[in-house]
Write an enzyme that holds these catalytic residues in place. Structure first.
Site, PDB file in Angstrom:
ATOM      1  N   GLN A  98       0.829  -1.255   0.267  1.00 36.19           N
ATOM      2  CA  GLN A  98      -0.041   0.074   0.048  1.00 36.19           C
ATOM      3  C   GLN A  98       0.817   1.273  -0.256  1.00 36.19           C
ATOM      4  O   GLN A  98       1.673   1.438   0.789  1.00 36.19           O
ATOM      5  CB  GLN A  98      -0.792   0.130   1.200  1.00 36.19           C
ATOM      6  N   TYR A 181      -5.723  11.060   3.531  1.00 38.55           N
ATOM      7  CA  TYR A 181      -4.422  11.271   3.212  1.00 38.55           C
ATOM      8  C   TYR A 181      -4.271  11.929   1.916  1.00 38.55           C
ATOM      9  O   TYR A 181      -5.578  12.208   1.396  1.00 38.55           O
ATOM     10  CB  TYR A 181      -3.526   9.966   3.388  1.00 38.55           C
ATOM     11  N   GLY A 326      -9.560  -5.941   8.996  1.00 39.42           N
ATOM     12  CA  GLY A 326      -8.652  -5.406   9.536  1.00 39.42           C
ATOM     13  C   GLY A 326      -8.435  -5.690  11.166  1.00 39.42           C
ATOM     14  O   GLY A 326      -7.487  -6.460  11.100  1.00 39.42           O
TER      15      GLY A 326
END
Length: 373
Positions: A98, A181, A326
């Site tokens: 990522q 982000y 997650g």
């Protein structure tokens, strides 16, 4: 089809549709991946993860609020990741990197930002409200960033990071386009007030994300993906619903033409909906129902708060191609194996050591969770 039906993604085939999402853990040696990280990823490959996404991996030096987050801009980092991908492949796993740029949620006083010798860059000179930099004195929040004069410079950094990821042996790359982000900052009308070709209309605000995807596809022609959080308010993001639909709808319609390996849609989560100045920042809506019509050719993965039972239903109904878990992967090295055996996901999270702690064994809260007996 079931969660355990193999799935072709780009040039690879994964054994099942249970992915491990990117999970920041702060265990690298400064910014270099190390042996304990290798152990962590190998355990989860052995635990049946169909596709592992690396933790967010910084494409250039930045003053992250996450100390000891790994990077992929230099040879030492590439070598460290190569040991990890080799080990994951040896046990039959598949792994994407990522790619992560923080944009405005860096801090100029952080060690890596100082070493970089450049300001904190963002689409516009608008600070995010909030922020936690626990390793800096006091309680500093986010600062007003410097507007990026030429976004193509950052696009080139994404491309070089992809080149490095290929050298490091990753099977593909995932753009971190979520959680406030830099890609998300360009998309959102509250953080992008540019008046040039990179701002204004939904088409212009989506340009940065699309151009990043295009250069990554030059490096990984069939194995480039993106993660998006249209409903998320983390890091002071969030637009009105119609603007959200117009912007992300355009982005996904255009991305669908590119031949991506998959798109991950992050669902609304209360934990990603901060209240700032009395305002909920997230835009609560059903992201899969809203945006799946824009993706007619690209596999869709869903992430955020999915239970095993829900994952079975989402995949068996054809609503999505796969699911990323997650926190369950943090606390269980064998999520997929447990789901296949109908075993409980019952390890309690060690939140005190989720992101490591100074002077504490890095294994604690990291590689000390037990697999199902």
């Amino acid at each position: 089809m079931s969660l355990f039906t193999p799935l072709k993604l780009g040039s690879i085939t994964i054994n099942n549709r249970i992915g491990m999402s990117a999970l920041t853990r702060n265990r690298s040696t400064e910014t270099v991946p190390n042996e304990i990280m290798q152990r962590y990823y190998v355990e989860r490959a052995l635990g049946g993860a169909g596709l592992i996404i690396s933790e967010g991996t910084l494409i250039t030096r930045q003053g992250s609020e996450w100390p000891a987050a790994p990077g992929i801009w230099d040879k030492a980092q590439v070598a460290g990741w190569k040991k990890i991908t080799d080990a994951v492949h040896e046990v039959g796993g598949k792994m994407y990197c990522q790619l992560w740029h923080l944009g405005r949620v860096s801090h100029p006083d952080a060690h890596e930002q100082i070493a970089a010798g450049v300001p904190v860059y963002a689409p516009s000179a608008i600070s995010a409200r909030g922020g936690k930099f626990r390793f800096l004195p006091g309680v500093p929040g986010y600062v007003t960033p410097t507007e990026i004069p030429d976004p193509t410079i950052v696009i080139a950094q994404f491309k070089q990071a992809a080149i490095n990821a290929k050298e490091a042996g990753f099977d593909g790359v995932e753009v971190h386009g979520a959680n406030g982000y830099i890609v998300h900052q360009f998309l959102d009308s509250t953080s992008n007030k540019r008046t040039d070709q990179w701002g204004g209309s939904p088409e212009n605000r989506a340009r940065f994300a699309l151009e990043v995807l295009k250069v990554l596809l030059e490096v990984f022609p069939n194995d480039t993906s993106i993660k998006l959080s249209p409903a998320g308010g983390y890091n002071d993001q969030g637009m009105p619903l119609q603007d959200t639909i117009d912007t992300f709808g355009y982005l996904l319609r255009e991305a669908d033409k590119l031949g991506l390996s998959y798109v991950t849609l992050v669902r609304y989560s209360p934990s990603q909906d901060p209240v700032i100045d009395g305002e909920h920042r997230a835009t609560k809506h059903d992201v899969v129902a809203t945006f799946s019509p824009f993706l007619t050719k690209t596999p869709i993965f869903v992430n955020s708060g999915v239970t095993p039972a829900e994952a079975v239903e989402l995949v068996s109904s054809g609503t999505v191609s796969g699911v990323f878990f997650g926190l369950n992967w943090v606390t269980h090295p064998d999520v997929a194996a447990r789901i296949e055996k109908n075993a409980p996901l019952d390890n309690a999270p060690d939140f005190a050591h989720l992101y490591g702690a100074v002077g504490v064994d890095p294994a604690r809260g990291y590689v000390d969770y037990k697999a199902f007996a």
